[in-house]
Design an enzyme around this catalytic site. Structure first.
Site, PDB file in Angstrom:
ATOM      1  N   SER A  70     -10.073   0.257   8.692  1.00 49.70           N
ATOM      2  CA  SER A  70     -10.946   1.070   9.542  1.00 49.70           C
ATOM      3  C   SER A  70     -11.453   0.276  10.740  1.00 49.70           C
ATOM      4  O   SER A  70     -11.484  -0.949  10.709  1.00 49.70           O
ATOM      5  CB  SER A  70     -12.173   1.533   8.762  1.00 49.70           C
ATOM      6  OG  SER A  70     -11.813   2.336   7.675  1.00 49.70           O
TER       7      SER A  70
HETATM    8  N1  SAH Z   1     -11.014  -1.040   2.833  1.00 49.33           N
HETATM    9  C1  SAH Z   1      -9.685  -1.278   3.332  1.00 49.33           C
HETATM   10  C2  SAH Z   1      -9.087  -0.034   3.967  1.00 49.33           C
HETATM   11  C3  SAH Z   1      -7.831   0.306   3.278  1.00 49.33           C
HETATM   12  S1  SAH Z   1      -7.062   1.843   3.702  1.00 49.33           S
HETATM   13  C4  SAH Z   1      -9.646  -2.435   4.279  1.00 49.33           C
HETATM   14  O1  SAH Z   1     -10.699  -2.950   4.687  1.00 49.33           O
HETATM   15  O2  SAH Z   1      -8.558  -2.860   4.596  1.00 49.33           O
HETATM   16  C5  SAH Z   1      -7.214   2.709   2.157  1.00 49.33           C
HETATM   17  C6  SAH Z   1      -6.643   2.018   0.947  1.00 49.33           C
HETATM   18  O3  SAH Z   1      -6.801   2.892  -0.165  1.00 49.33           O
HETATM   19  C7  SAH Z   1      -5.157   1.699   1.021  1.00 49.33           C
HETATM   20  O4  SAH Z   1      -4.973   0.334   0.748  1.00 49.33           O
HETATM   21  C8  SAH Z   1      -4.545   2.566  -0.082  1.00 49.33           C
HETATM   22  O5  SAH Z   1      -3.435   1.969  -0.711  1.00 49.33           O
HETATM   23  C9  SAH Z   1      -5.709   2.718  -1.033  1.00 49.33           C
HETATM   24  N2  SAH Z   1      -5.631   3.859  -1.936  1.00 49.33           N
HETATM   25  C10 SAH Z   1      -5.153   5.098  -1.693  1.00 49.33           C
HETATM   26  N3  SAH Z   1      -5.259   5.877  -2.772  1.00 49.33           N
HETATM   27  C11 SAH Z   1      -5.826   5.124  -3.744  1.00 49.33           C
HETATM   28  C12 SAH Z   1      -6.182   5.363  -5.112  1.00 49.33           C
HETATM   29  N4  SAH Z   1      -5.970   6.548  -5.710  1.00 49.33           N
HETATM   30  N5  SAH Z   1      -6.758   4.346  -5.802  1.00 49.33           N
HETATM   31  C13 SAH Z   1      -6.963   3.151  -5.220  1.00 49.33           C
HETATM   32  N6  SAH Z   1      -6.636   2.864  -3.939  1.00 49.33           N
HETATM   33  C14 SAH Z   1      -6.070   3.835  -3.216  1.00 49.33           C
END
Ligand code: SAH
Length: 218
Positions: A70
């Protein structure tokens, strides 16, 4: 090397980071506590090499596997909405590259952030990265919809991926009464950032914090 032992590039990153924090101070009303956390985390260590020069621009960046980190203002706003403090126990769903988790860890301290990631390769790489950078964050590979019951109850929980049908029940159950959940909810094109305050009766009060765009919860 410079006088204080850092490299020129470290200095450049630190300057860019402090410019970013000034920008966030002007454009948002997040607390100085949160701004200090953003100022402390080396975002350039979390983004792919080719994007390091723009690591301190206030915008989302790709982190591989079709996922994105983000924009800093969104991380700052979500951190602020959690209302967390030193020693609070926090659950994150969607570890990604670990940047958001690191900002949270700067606020609550070592051993207090628990993060669930769906993509094993991301979890593994992020475990190593956070370790190398000195962040004590627990990462579990799995489906965040199930929460992390054995590590709870949490003082606060947040999702970094959007839940189309609202915050999954296990995450609400795993957050203590009076605790807060911040999450993007809704389908593509109609996501809202919400803050839920969990009530003693298992229900919650809901506040709307505007339209947002996140990758979907898998
Ligand atoms: N907080 C992160 C943003 C990651 S984007 C950062 O600072 O980089 C969202 C993330 O959620 C992705 O890595 C994706 O793989 C994960 N995600 C999606 N669905 C999910 C689920 N059901 N359980 C756990 N993680 C999930």
């Amino acid at each position: 090397m410079t006088a204080n032992g850092g490299t020129r590039r470290d200095d450049d990153h630190a300057r860019a980071r402090s410019r970013l924090v000034d920008q966030l101070r002007r454009r948002t009303d997040v607390s100085e506590r949160t701004l200090a956390a953003v100022e402390a985390v080396p975002r350039h260590e979390f983004v792919p090499r080719g994007h390091r020069s723009v690591a301190y621009d206030d915008r989302p960046l790709p982190i591989g596997h079709g996922q994105t980190i983000s924009a800093p203002h969104m991380v700052a706003i979500m951190t602020d909405l959690l209302g967390i403090d030193d020693g609070d126990r926090v659950l994150e769903i969607g570890t990604g590259c670990g940047y958001h988790a690191a900002v949270t860890a700067e606020v609550v301290g070592p051993g207090n952030v628990f993060s669930v990631e769906y993509v094993p390769e991301l979890a593994e790489a992020t475990r190593e990265r956070l370790d190398r950078l000195g962040y004590d964050v627990d990462i579990r590979v799995g489906d965040g919809r199930e929460g992390w019951p054995s590590a709870g109850p949490f003082d606060a929980s947040y999702l970094t991926c959007a839940a189309a049908d609202g915050v999954p029940e296990p995450i609400i159950q795993g957050t203590r009464p009076g605790g807060v959940i911040v999450a993007p909810v809704g389908g593509e094109g109609s996501q809202r950032l919400v803050r839920l305050t969990v009530r003693g009766d298992g229900g919650f009060d809901r506040e709307d914090h505007g339209g947002v765009r996140f990758v979907p919860l898998q």
